[in-house]
Design an enzyme around this catalytic site. Structure first.
Site, PDB file in Angstrom:
ATOM      1  N   GLN A  29       0.762  -1.379  -0.031  1.00 15.80           N
ATOM      2  CA  GLN A  29      -0.014   0.085   0.042  1.00 15.80           C
ATOM      3  C   GLN A  29       0.984   1.299   0.220  1.00 15.80           C
ATOM      4  O   GLN A  29       0.825   2.214  -0.906  1.00 15.80           O
ATOM      5  CB  GLN A  29      -0.975  -0.192   1.193  1.00 15.80           C
ATOM      6  CG  GLN A  29      -1.780  -1.160   1.363  1.00 15.80           C
ATOM      7  CD  GLN A  29      -2.903  -0.937   2.499  1.00 15.80           C
ATOM      8  OE1 GLN A  29      -3.772  -0.266   2.343  1.00 15.80           O
ATOM      9  NE2 GLN A  29      -2.510  -1.375   3.692  1.00 15.80           N
ATOM     10  N   VAL A  30       1.719   1.381   1.014  1.00 15.08           N
ATOM     11  CA  VAL A  30       2.593   2.657   0.942  1.00 15.08           C
ATOM     12  C   VAL A  30       3.818   2.596   0.030  1.00 15.08           C
ATOM     13  O   VAL A  30       4.083   3.453  -0.364  1.00 15.08           O
ATOM     14  CB  VAL A  30       3.226   2.692   2.353  1.00 15.08           C
ATOM     15  CG1 VAL A  30       3.981   3.810   2.805  1.00 15.08           C
ATOM     16  CG2 VAL A  30       2.125   2.735   3.667  1.00 15.08           C
ATOM     17  N   ASP A  87      10.596  -4.811  -6.026  1.00 11.69           N
ATOM     18  CA  ASP A  87       9.491  -5.735  -5.588  1.00 11.69           C
ATOM     19  C   ASP A  87      10.125  -6.977  -4.986  1.00 11.69           C
ATOM     20  O   ASP A  87      11.311  -6.964  -4.912  1.00 11.69           O
ATOM     21  CB  ASP A  87       8.296  -6.053  -6.683  1.00 11.69           C
ATOM     22  CG  ASP A  87       9.056  -6.954  -7.821  1.00 11.69           C
ATOM     23  OD1 ASP A  87      10.095  -7.479  -7.465  1.00 11.69           O
ATOM     24  OD2 ASP A  87       8.293  -7.129  -8.714  1.00 11.69           O
ATOM     25  N   ALA A  89       7.352  -4.895   4.744  1.00 10.04           N
ATOM     26  CA  ALA A  89       7.274  -5.602   5.944  1.00 10.04           C
ATOM     27  C   ALA A  89       6.420  -6.814   6.073  1.00 10.04           C
ATOM     28  O   ALA A  89       5.666  -6.997   5.049  1.00 10.04           O
ATOM     29  CB  ALA A  89       6.547  -4.633   7.013  1.00 10.04           C
ATOM     30  N   THR A 115       4.932   0.942  13.677  1.00  8.29           N
ATOM     31  CA  THR A 115       3.364   0.688  13.867  1.00  8.29           C
ATOM     32  C   THR A 115       3.086   1.108  15.413  1.00  8.29           C
ATOM     33  O   THR A 115       3.788   1.146  16.280  1.00  8.29           O
ATOM     34  CB  THR A 115       3.122  -0.553  13.934  1.00  8.29           C
ATOM     35  OG1 THR A 115       1.879  -0.901  14.249  1.00  8.29           O
ATOM     36  CG2 THR A 115       4.146  -1.578  14.320  1.00  8.29           C
ATOM     37  N   TYR A 153       4.091  -9.553  15.826  1.00  7.64           N
ATOM     38  CA  TYR A 153       4.250  -8.398  14.685  1.00  7.64           C
ATOM     39  C   TYR A 153       4.776  -7.357  15.475  1.00  7.64           C
ATOM     40  O   TYR A 153       5.734  -6.749  14.973  1.00  7.64           O
ATOM     41  CB  TYR A 153       2.679  -8.058  13.928  1.00  7.64           C
ATOM     42  CG  TYR A 153       2.959  -6.803  13.294  1.00  7.64           C
ATOM     43  CD1 TYR A 153       3.380  -6.672  12.104  1.00  7.64           C
ATOM     44  CD2 TYR A 153       2.073  -5.841  13.898  1.00  7.64           C
ATOM     45  CE1 TYR A 153       3.431  -5.703  11.140  1.00  7.64           C
ATOM     46  CE2 TYR A 153       2.330  -4.615  12.825  1.00  7.64           C
ATOM     47  CZ  TYR A 153       2.679  -4.637  11.696  1.00  7.64           C
ATOM     48  OH  TYR A 153       2.812  -3.493  10.882  1.00  7.64           O
ATOM     49  N   LYS A 165       8.559  -5.538  14.807  1.00  6.18           N
ATOM     50  CA  LYS A 165       8.494  -3.919  14.208  1.00  6.18           C
ATOM     51  C   LYS A 165       9.279  -3.262  15.207  1.00  6.18           C
ATOM     52  O   LYS A 165      10.155  -2.400  14.805  1.00  6.18           O
ATOM     53  CB  LYS A 165       7.023  -3.448  14.091  1.00  6.18           C
ATOM     54  CG  LYS A 165       6.548  -4.223  13.077  1.00  6.18           C
ATOM     55  CD  LYS A 165       7.002  -4.109  11.659  1.00  6.18           C
ATOM     56  CE  LYS A 165       7.088  -2.608  11.125  1.00  6.18           C
ATOM     57  NZ  LYS A 165       7.495  -2.572   9.795  1.00  6.18           N
ATOM     58  N   TRP A 187      -3.149   1.979  11.217  1.00  5.95           N
ATOM     59  CA  TRP A 187      -4.682   1.593  10.350  1.00  5.95           C
ATOM     60  C   TRP A 187      -4.496   2.057   9.022  1.00  5.95           C
ATOM     61  O   TRP A 187      -5.434   2.797   8.686  1.00  5.95           O
ATOM     62  CB  TRP A 187      -5.811   2.362  11.207  1.00  5.95           C
ATOM     63  CG  TRP A 187      -6.029   1.795  12.618  1.00  5.95           C
ATOM     64  CD1 TRP A 187      -4.968   1.102  13.430  1.00  5.95           C
ATOM     65  CD2 TRP A 187      -7.260   1.955  13.202  1.00  5.95           C
ATOM     66  NE1 TRP A 187      -5.622   0.980  14.665  1.00  5.95           N
ATOM     67  CE2 TRP A 187      -7.176   1.293  14.634  1.00  5.95           C
ATOM     68  CE3 TRP A 187      -8.567   2.463  13.047  1.00  5.95           C
ATOM     69  CZ2 TRP A 187      -7.917   1.364  15.689  1.00  5.95           C
ATOM     70  CZ3 TRP A 187      -9.374   2.560  14.199  1.00  5.95           C
ATOM     71  CH2 TRP A 187      -9.163   1.975  15.244  1.00  5.95           C
TER      72      TRP A 187
HETATM   73  N1  NAP Z   1      -1.189  -1.855   7.375  1.00  2.65           N
HETATM   74  C1  NAP Z   1      -1.214  -1.333   8.349  1.00  2.65           C
HETATM   75  O1  NAP Z   1      -2.296  -1.281   8.854  1.00  2.65           O
HETATM   76  C2  NAP Z   1      -0.137  -0.467   9.199  1.00  2.65           C
HETATM   77  C3  NAP Z   1      -0.423  -0.048  10.444  1.00  2.65           C
HETATM   78  C4  NAP Z   1       0.804   0.391  11.048  1.00  2.65           C
HETATM   79  C5  NAP Z   1       1.906   0.331  10.422  1.00  2.65           C
HETATM   80  N2  NAP Z   1       2.194  -0.242   9.155  1.00  2.65           N
HETATM   81  C6  NAP Z   1       3.713  -0.283   8.677  1.00  2.65           C
HETATM   82  O2  NAP Z   1       3.401   0.506   7.541  1.00  2.65           O
HETATM   83  C7  NAP Z   1       4.631  -0.014   6.467  1.00  2.65           C
HETATM   84  C8  NAP Z   1       3.627  -0.042   5.015  1.00  2.65           C
HETATM   85  O3  NAP Z   1       2.794  -1.182   5.484  1.00  2.65           O
HETATM   86  P1  NAP Z   1       1.745  -1.741   4.157  1.00  2.65           P
HETATM   87  O4  NAP Z   1       0.351  -1.404   4.641  1.00  2.65           O
HETATM   88  O5  NAP Z   1       1.898  -0.668   3.117  1.00  2.65           O
HETATM   89  O6  NAP Z   1       1.974  -3.123   3.933  1.00  2.65           O
HETATM   90  P2  NAP Z   1       1.730  -3.930   2.810  1.00  2.65           P
HETATM   91  O7  NAP Z   1       0.546  -3.307   1.799  1.00  2.65           O
HETATM   92  O8  NAP Z   1       0.997  -5.239   3.502  1.00  2.65           O
HETATM   93  O9  NAP Z   1       2.820  -4.263   2.016  1.00  2.65           O
HETATM   94  C9  NAP Z   1       3.903  -4.927   2.568  1.00  2.65           C
HETATM   95  C10 NAP Z   1       4.874  -5.152   1.342  1.00  2.65           C
HETATM   96  O10 NAP Z   1       6.022  -5.619   1.885  1.00  2.65           O
HETATM   97  C11 NAP Z   1       6.366  -6.813   0.977  1.00  2.65           C
HETATM   98  N3  NAP Z   1       7.156  -7.898   1.495  1.00  2.65           N
HETATM   99  C12 NAP Z   1       6.672  -8.678   2.475  1.00  2.65           C
HETATM  100  N4  NAP Z   1       7.637  -9.566   2.568  1.00  2.65           N
HETATM  101  C13 NAP Z   1       8.575  -9.415   1.740  1.00  2.65           C
HETATM  102  C14 NAP Z   1       9.792  -9.934   1.522  1.00  2.65           C
HETATM  103  N5  NAP Z   1      10.438 -11.055   2.123  1.00  2.65           N
HETATM  104  N6  NAP Z   1      10.774  -9.175   0.537  1.00  2.65           N
HETATM  105  C15 NAP Z   1      10.303  -8.463   0.092  1.00  2.65           C
HETATM  106  N7  NAP Z   1       9.127  -7.499   0.296  1.00  2.65           N
HETATM  107  C16 NAP Z   1       8.239  -8.125   0.953  1.00  2.65           C
HETATM  108  C17 NAP Z   1       5.169  -7.378   0.375  1.00  2.65           C
HETATM  109  O11 NAP Z   1       5.211  -7.887  -1.212  1.00  2.65           O
HETATM  110  P3  NAP Z   1       4.393  -8.639  -1.924  1.00  2.65           P
HETATM  111  O12 NAP Z   1       3.611  -7.553  -2.507  1.00  2.65           O
HETATM  112  O13 NAP Z   1       5.134  -9.453  -2.710  1.00  2.65           O
HETATM  113  O14 NAP Z   1       3.494  -9.428  -0.792  1.00  2.65           O
HETATM  114  C18 NAP Z   1       4.317  -5.912   0.227  1.00  2.65           C
HETATM  115  O15 NAP Z   1       4.766  -5.276  -1.182  1.00  2.65           O
HETATM  116  C19 NAP Z   1       4.966  -1.576   7.020  1.00  2.65           C
HETATM  117  O16 NAP Z   1       6.229  -1.096   7.727  1.00  2.65           O
HETATM  118  C20 NAP Z   1       3.909  -1.793   8.118  1.00  2.65           C
HETATM  119  O17 NAP Z   1       4.737  -2.499   9.321  1.00  2.65           O
HETATM  120  C21 NAP Z   1       1.139  -0.835   8.427  1.00  2.65           C
END
Ligand code: NAP
Length: 302
Positions: free
Chosen positions: A15-16, A34, A63, A104, A128, A132, A153
């Site tokens: 997403q980000v 990617d 992540a 997070t 998780y 983190k 979120w």
């Molecule tokens: N989602 C939330 O609600 C939330 C809340 C608070 C903080 N955060 C933090 O914000 C940041 C961005 O989150 P997001 O929601 O954008 O996450 P997301 O949509 O789940 O995307 C995570 C990305 O990480 C990639 N990834 C996972 N395993 C990997 C690996 N082994 N090697 C390379 N890439 C890998 C995934 O690749 P694939 O596309 O190939 O699966 C995906 O592109 C993260 O640090 C997360 O911890 C998220």
């Protein structure tokens, strides 16, 4: 002139990461990778990719984000959320590069009644959250110029997220029970990416540190779900989107105890963002304003 020569960006299908790929281009050449080009579970691959690109900035939104699954895959979650940021930071430090990393609200236990400050004690409740937090610590230990941005979120027009799940469920069921005793700020991936670029534009090494970065105001998951349906309904006829089975009145509040999950979540995820605004002059939009922007981009997939 570009502020950075080579920006290494991870996780571009997330997403980000997706939004950052678009917005970081204003700061320099973006090497957008990617999972197939940079596998964060593979330390040798990380070292080799960083050494070949020689970035002066690494931005790491990738992540392991499957919060419940992490309870049964702690080693993989740790590899991606803790060890990978450590290696990225160590390699960046060798090159004299800076690093932006995302963390997070789940580093806190949610027992504080008021919004969390960056200086508050962390106490993650889940695998998780623990992994983190370990990733944050590894970046600080590498002693390189950095920004650790704790957000909450996260959702967006694309991707697997709460908004898209609610719209899908509301198209399938006549009523939904949604947790109403966890509070936080829904924050859109676009807002996170744009705020990151704004912070980097005025960033200097002395501003290194950990910052809370969320949309303004708070709600519960239940309040967020109701707002999603309301915003959808405002655009539905204009966009020729299908009628949902569940109306706003049929989104019912339930408690965390009513909806047990493998990973415990903090009841209070509210993050105080004053440090971000006093350091960078950045005030993010209220979550409801951001939701309107995201919904305007929504493509109904059923
Ligand atoms: N989602 C939330 O609600 C939330 C809340 C608070 C903080 N955060 C933090 O914000 C940041 C961005 O989150 P997001 O929601 O954008 O996450 P997301 O949509 O789940 O995307 C995570 C990305 O990480 C990639 N990834 C996972 N395993 C990997 C690996 N082994 N090697 C390379 N890439 C890998 C995934 O690749 P694939 O596309 O190939 O699966 C995906 O592109 C993260 O640090 C997360 O911890 C998220």
């Amino acid at each position: 002139m570009a502020k950075f020569q080579n920006i290494l960006l991870t996780g571009i299908n997330g997403q980000v990461g997706y939004e950052l790929q678009l917005s970081l281009a204003s700061l320099g050449k973006v090497h957008a990778l990617d999972r197939s080009q940079l596998d964060l579970s593979n330390p040798d691959n990380i070292r080799q990719v960083v050494q070949s690109i020689k970035p002066d900035l690494i931005v790491n939104p990738a992540a392991y984000t499957a919060v419940d699954k992490a309870e049964v895959e702690p080693d993989l979650a740790n590899a991606i959320n803790a060890i990978a940021p450590q290696i990225l930071a160590e390699e960046a430090a060798k090159l004299g590069a800076a690093m932006v990393h995302y963390s997070t609200d789940y580093v806190y236990d949610g027992t504080k009644p008021t919004p969390y400050m960056e200086t508050d004690v962390t106490n993650p409740l889940s695998v998780y959250g623990k992994t983190k937090l370990a990733g944050e610590a590894a970046i600080r230990a590498a002693a390189l110029p950095h920004l650790i941005l704790r957000t909450s979120w996260v959702y967006g027009a694309r991707g697997k997220n709460f908004m898209n799940t609610i719209l899908r469920l509301a198209s399938e069921r006549e009523s939904l029970g949604i947790v109403a005793d966890q509070f936080g700020a829904p924050t859109s991936s676009r807002v996170i990416a744009e705020a990151t670029v704004s912070a980097l534009a005025s960033w200097t090494k002395d501003k290194s540190g950990t910052y809370h970065l969320t949309c303004g105001c708070v709600t519960s998951w239940h309040g967020f779900a109701q707002a999603i349906i309301e915003e959808y309904e405002l655009l539905r006829e204009l966009r020729h989107w299908p009628v949902l089975k569940a109306s706003v009145e049929n989104i019912f509040p339930i408690t965390t105890a009513d909806y047990p999950t493998p990973a415990a979540r903090p009841a209070n995820s509210k993050l105080n963002c004053d440090k971000l605004s006093s350091t960078f002059g950045l005030v993010l939009p209220e979550w409801r304003v951001a939701l309107k922007q995201v919904m305007a981009e929504h493509l109904f997939k059923g």
